[in-house]
Design an enzyme around this catalytic site. Structure first.
Site: not given
Ligand code: DQA
Length: 155
Positions: A20, A32, A83, A89, A96, A110-111, A120
């Site tokens: 995504n 984001y 990332n 999660h 691995d 990012l978050s 998360r």
């Molecule tokens: C993320 C945080 C993840 O929990 C989430 O599923 C994402 C983005 C972030 O960059 O904050 O897709 O990796």
């Protein structure tokens, strides 16, 4: 640029973004931000160029493709910024794959995943990375780049 065994050697960093992340800028901008993946790439290429580094980008929504790219990293790059997005999660396979390679890997979010939903809070991948940076938006990738540059220079 580093001098290694008689030749100047351009350092290469692979930046992997998981599921995504192609929607960055449109996807939940309150969390984001409004900048796109292309904006991130432009910014990182600029700072990398200034340091004589090369950055290579890979985004995928498919776990196995990310595992494949990590598996090649030892032979192709000097370090990885990842990332893993939602796979952070859930993915034992990506964990691995990171554990299996010898180049340093920095995890970026990012978050601030620690202040979000409970599911998360756990990162399966962070414990096998050199470090994790989260909560600073796109600047987090720049922080990871600088940390890796410092590490590779002083290695
Ligand atoms: C993320 C945080 C993840 O929990 C989430 O599923 C994402 C983005 C972030 O960059 O904050 O897709 O990796």
């Amino acid at each position: 640029m580093l001098y290694k065994t008689g030749v100047y050697y351009e350092m290469k960093i692979l930046v992997i973004n998981g599921p995504n992340m192609q929607l960055l800028g449109q996807r939940e901008p309150d969390i984001y931000g409004s900048k796109s993946l292309a904006d991130l790439e432009t910014r990182l290429v600029k700072i990398a160029k200034e340091a004589d580094y090369e950055v290579i980008f890979f985004q995928s929504n498919h776990e196995g493709d990310i595992v494949d790219h990590l598996g090649m990293a030892d032979k192709t790059v000097d370090a990885v910024i990842i990332n893993p997005a939602a796979y952070t999660h859930t993915s034992v396979a990506i964990r691995d794959a990171i554990k299996a390679i010898n180049v340093p890997v920095v995890e970026v979010h990012l978050s601030n995943i620690a202040e979000r939903e409970e599911f998360r809070h756990t990162s399966l991948t962070a414990p096998v990375c050199m470090g994790q940076i989260c909560g600073f938006g796109l600047i987090g990738y720049e922080m990871a780049f600088n940390a890796l540059k410092d590490f590779l220079t002083n290695k």
